[in-house]
Each structure stands twice: as structure tokens, then as C-alpha cells.
Design an enzyme around this catalytic site. Sequence first.
Site, PDB file in Angstrom:
ATOM      1  N   ASP A  32       6.464   0.538  24.074  1.00 50.02           N
ATOM      2  CA  ASP A  32       6.222  -0.884  24.303  1.00 50.02           C
ATOM      3  C   ASP A  32       7.211  -1.697  23.473  1.00 50.02           C
ATOM      4  OD1 ASP A  32       5.248  -3.450  24.545  1.00 50.02           O
ATOM      5  OD2 ASP A  32       3.432  -3.092  23.359  1.00 50.02           O
ATOM      6  N   ASN A  34       7.659  -5.110  23.636  1.00 51.60           N
ATOM      7  CA  ASN A  34       7.329  -6.514  23.358  1.00 51.60           C
ATOM      8  C   ASN A  34       5.945  -6.714  22.747  1.00 51.60           C
ATOM      9  OD1 ASN A  34       5.616  -6.112  25.517  1.00 51.60           O
ATOM     10  ND2 ASN A  34       6.669  -7.516  26.911  1.00 51.60           N
ATOM     11  N   ASP A  36       2.865  -6.028  23.867  1.00 53.70           N
ATOM     12  CA  ASP A  36       1.707  -6.413  24.674  1.00 53.70           C
ATOM     13  C   ASP A  36       0.795  -5.236  24.990  1.00 53.70           C
ATOM     14  OD1 ASP A  36       3.164  -5.009  26.547  1.00 53.70           O
ATOM     15  OD2 ASP A  36       3.225  -6.609  28.030  1.00 53.70           O
ATOM     16  N   ASP A  40       7.410  -0.574  28.564  1.00 53.06           N
ATOM     17  CA  ASP A  40       8.309  -1.391  29.373  1.00 53.06           C
ATOM     18  C   ASP A  40       9.737  -0.868  29.287  1.00 53.06           C
ATOM     19  OD1 ASP A  40       9.140  -2.315  26.797  1.00 53.06           O
ATOM     20  OD2 ASP A  40       7.635  -3.916  26.880  1.00 53.06           O
ATOM     21  N   ASP A 109      11.833   6.688  41.127  1.00 54.58           N
ATOM     22  CA  ASP A 109      10.737   7.180  41.965  1.00 54.58           C
ATOM     23  C   ASP A 109      10.754   6.424  43.288  1.00 54.58           C
ATOM     24  OD1 ASP A 109       8.288   8.637  42.478  1.00 54.58           O
ATOM     25  OD2 ASP A 109       8.003   8.643  40.310  1.00 54.58           O
ATOM     26  N   ASP A 205       8.022  10.616  46.074  1.00 49.59           N
ATOM     27  CA  ASP A 205       6.585  10.815  45.932  1.00 49.59           C
ATOM     28  C   ASP A 205       5.961  11.340  47.226  1.00 49.59           C
ATOM     29  OD1 ASP A 205       4.142  10.283  44.258  1.00 49.59           O
ATOM     30  OD2 ASP A 205       3.682   8.948  45.934  1.00 49.59           O
ATOM     31  N   GLU A 264       8.440  15.597  45.846  1.00 52.95           N
ATOM     32  CA  GLU A 264       7.106  16.089  45.502  1.00 52.95           C
ATOM     33  C   GLU A 264       6.464  16.596  46.787  1.00 52.95           C
ATOM     34  OE1 GLU A 264       2.923  14.609  43.448  1.00 52.95           O
ATOM     35  OE2 GLU A 264       4.092  13.206  44.667  1.00 52.95           O
ATOM     36  N   HIS A 336       2.823  12.862  35.268  1.00 48.59           N
ATOM     37  CA  HIS A 336       1.835  11.788  35.203  1.00 48.59           C
ATOM     38  C   HIS A 336       0.566  12.090  35.999  1.00 48.59           C
ATOM     39  CE1 HIS A 336       4.081  11.245  38.883  1.00 48.59           C
ATOM     40  NE2 HIS A 336       3.081  10.510  39.355  1.00 48.59           N
ATOM     41  N   ASP A 337       0.594  13.127  36.842  1.00 46.80           N
ATOM     42  CA  ASP A 337      -0.569  13.502  37.647  1.00 46.80           C
ATOM     43  C   ASP A 337      -1.301  14.727  37.113  1.00 46.80           C
ATOM     44  OD1 ASP A 337      -0.394  11.474  39.537  1.00 46.80           O
ATOM     45  OD2 ASP A 337       0.938  12.617  40.844  1.00 46.80           O
TER      46      ASP A 337
END
Length: 555
Positions: A32, A34, A36, A40, A109, A205, A264, A336-337
Site C-alpha cells: 500500500d 498511500n 489507505d 496499489d 491479467d 483468466d 488459466e 490468488h485463488d
Amino acid sequence: MTSIPTAPARRTGPGWWRSAVVYQVYPRSFADGNGDGIGDLRGIRDRLDHLQWLGVDVLWISPVYPSPMADNGYDVSDYHDVDPTYGTLEELDGLIADLHERGMKLVMDLVANHTSDEHPWFIDSSSSPESEKRDWYWWRDEPNNWGSFFSGPAWTYCEGRAAYYMHLFAKKQPDLNWENPEVRHAVYDILRWWLDRGVDGFRMDVINLISKDPELPEAPVMPGQKYGNMRQSVIDGPRVHEYLAEMHREVFDKYDRDLLLVGETGETTVEEGRKYTDPDRRELDMVLHYEHVEIDHGAFKWDVRPFDLGRLRERLAAWQTGLADAGWNSLYWDNHDQPRIVSRYGDDGRWRTESAKLLATVLHLQRGTPFVYQGDEIGMTNYPFVSIDEVDDVEGVNYYHEAVAAGEDPEDVMRSLRAMCRDNGRTPMQWDDGPGAGFTTGDPWLAINPNHTEINVAAQKDDPDSVLSHYRRLIRLRHEDPVVVDGDFTLLDDVHPQLFAFRRRHESGELVVLANFSSEEAELGDLAQECRGEVALGAEGGPVLAPWEARVYRR
């Protein structure tokens, strides 16, 4: 123990990706910039020194396009911009420039099986049966019995069209109709737009779902299930190879530079994998299949079963031999899956460090291109979820509520979620032992694993025996030893209850990998004869492997 190298050596030219290592970033959880609480592009750019130090060649970033975030960016509402959550298009251009300056490449992606229901195409298509884009998605007056991959039905009623639209995933992810050539060419225009900005390739994907059986037949209903299993009508569909070959002709063949095209292809077979990756067919360079990451699945994903080394060994060897003379393998454990591999196939307690190293060794020394998912390189583990309120993932949340409504015990459902929920791979990257794990100075969007105080980059970077240092050695070995890239693969034992042993052989020499997948010592038996030559990775030893020990001999 070999020393830690200082810099990678990279191959360029056709087929450069054979000796490359790809690093996947899930932007929301990587860094991150910034404060928040959400990762990013600025954060990614700030951490490129880490990737360069590690030695990776390619950065693959999960979607950063504008999105309502029903599936954390895999529901795209605009393919030609960056979501403000992640930054700006100018910052993405800066990331491309930063990577190229370091001799690295960027893979984006591509999500083209479906869009967001907030994409202008779908808004137009859903507005009226007379819309010019009326056939850009799958519409039916009456739905069939298909179920969604994300639980519930695969069809949702739309008032504007007075019809049902198909969504193989969340209801905010309507499936594009690739039977319509206008859809295909709109996707090709998107590809050209990004390639012209300097992107070096795409991870596509669920690309093996883009072709459906146009008859949309009723699907068999599995015991205990409410909806039909549509897989036979959508996986590796009737025109998928035709579409990919057309995409190659229309787009990629027009560019005079070396690209990386990864698909994928969940639940595909070795036979289909050969077709996708055979260079003579001009479709893809490699595919991300699921067979080796479903070893602990029973009848379905949430039916969690014990790890079975025999099944893992058999499936990995099948892909190694099946693509030996045509095509190319991708090598990955996590993304990520997927939950964290050290918590699934390793031992994330006493033997976490050892098993993380072993899993890395076995993966990186097979024939193919390795993919490192953020946190793999430090041995990150699953998160200790207690309540469904801690879960963000739409797939996991939908499953929980559907299962509990069907009468399952909530704690049994949570037990499955703790093992298999996709959020296990999405908790923030653990950079240091501070309150925000070095990921953020704000309130993180998803809880940080409490073990970040022990498992983090800062704690491992200067430790030559750490998981991080081991990954760096493996990457260096791939860049320097032609056996790793070009050698053949031979499984040395297919029955031992603890050992995964294989040989890589090339005209320049050979490597032998001996790995003990257990928390007990393993007798090598007849494999002890392989303990000769230089120890390229691991420690010197005799005919017994320590718990979770991996040893690599070069000769």
C-alpha cells in the site's frame, strides 16, 4: 550450503520464458503506497527492488482495471483504464517503464470470459431485445439447470431484457458470448491497446471456458446438489482452440517482439494441455491447470481430504511426460485463488521452514516455467479464520450461507473455509514485524496474519538458511544451469510413501532431486545410490532424509 548469489542472468529471444521465473502480485494485498489500507501501483513500484533482488524475470499483476469489485477486480467494467483504488493509467505506464529499465517484463491479467454487469457492453445488451449488442452475452427466455462455480444458479433474471443471462461465476459477472465474432474482435482490440502501451503478455483468466456448447443442454445433478454440473458443456468447449488460434493470428502474430501467453485452464487434461501449448498450433505458451492443486479435494472443493503424495506424484509426472515432446509446463503451487501450499501439502507448524523449502525445490526443478506467488518466497501460511465475518471472498461467503441453509454445521463449514478459502492467499504481504506488516500504515482491507511478527521478508533477507534465501538460490540455479531448463524428466520412484524423487538429464549433466514429504525420517533404500556427485542444494547426508528434507545432487 551454497552462497547466496548477487544477480540473475537472463535469457532473451524466442522462448525466453523457458528460463524465466514469473512473480504474481495480487495488487490489493501486495503493498500500500498511500496508506489507505489497500495495495496499489505505487506500492508495487516501491517494492521492485525486492523482485529484482530475488531474481524474477516477469511480473504478473492481477486485474487493476476499473471494477465494482464483486470479485476483487475479476469483474471488469472498463478494459482501458486503471481503477482509482490502485492508481492511474500514468502510474501503470510508469510501472511498465520501471520494469523494462530493470530488464523485467509485465504480464497483465486478461478477463475475457465475462465482464462486470456494470460494463457498458452489458448495460447495452441488457437494455432491450433490440439492442445492437443483444447477442454479446448469453440470454435465454428460460434458464437451464446449470449451477454456478460460486454456488447458486448460473442464471439471473434481468427485467430490462425480460430474460435470463448466464454467469458461470458471480451474478455480477455475465458471460460473454464468444460465438459472436463482434465479441471476439472487441477483445482483440483490447489486447492490441495494451500491447501498444508496452505490456509483454497476458495471463488469460479461465480462458478454457470461453466456448460453451451452444445447445446449453441440461446438466447432471450430483448427489446432494441442487443445480446441474455444467462442466462437460463449458470446460475445453467445442471451439476454444479455434478461438485461441484466431486470437494468435489476429493479434499476437502482428507484433515483432517476444510475448508470454499463459492461459488459466482449470480442470483441463494433459491431452488438452498439449493442444493449448504445442507451438505448432499457435495458441498459448503454457497453461495453468488445476490437477496438482486439487489433491486434497474430495467430491468438490470444500470436501477437504488428507494430502496424498501418491496422487500428487502421479499427476505432476503425467504433465511432465505428457508435455515432454510438445508444449511447455507452468509450475505453480499458489495464486490468488489457492490457499497457502505450506498449510496444505507441507507442515506449517514445527517444520514450516523445511517444508516450504522442500515444496519450492520440487516445483522449481521440474521442467517448465515457475510461478512465485507473493509470500511463497517467505513461506506464508493460511489465516486462522474463526468467523464468516472475517471472510471477504465472494465464493467462500456464498458457499458458507448455502451450506448452512442446507443444514450443515456452521463450524464444519468454517473448518472447510479455513482450509480452502481463497482469502488464505489474499491476506496482505508480510514485509516486516510492524503493526501493518510493512504492507500499510492504515487499516488493512483484509486482516494481516498474526504470524507476520515471525514470518516476514525483513526477518529472512539476511538469513542464508531462510526460505527467502532458498528461493533466491533456486532462481539463480534456473538461470545458470541448462539442465533445469532443458533437461528431460524421469520419475525415480512411484510407490515410496514419503519420497518424491526425480532426475533431470541434459547433455550438460544431470540433477537428482530427493524430497521427503513427511514429518518423519525417510529411508532412501535403493535410491541411496543416487546420493553421489556434488550437493547443489541442501546438506550433505547419507541414506536417510530428515523430516521435510530436500537434497539435490549435480553430476
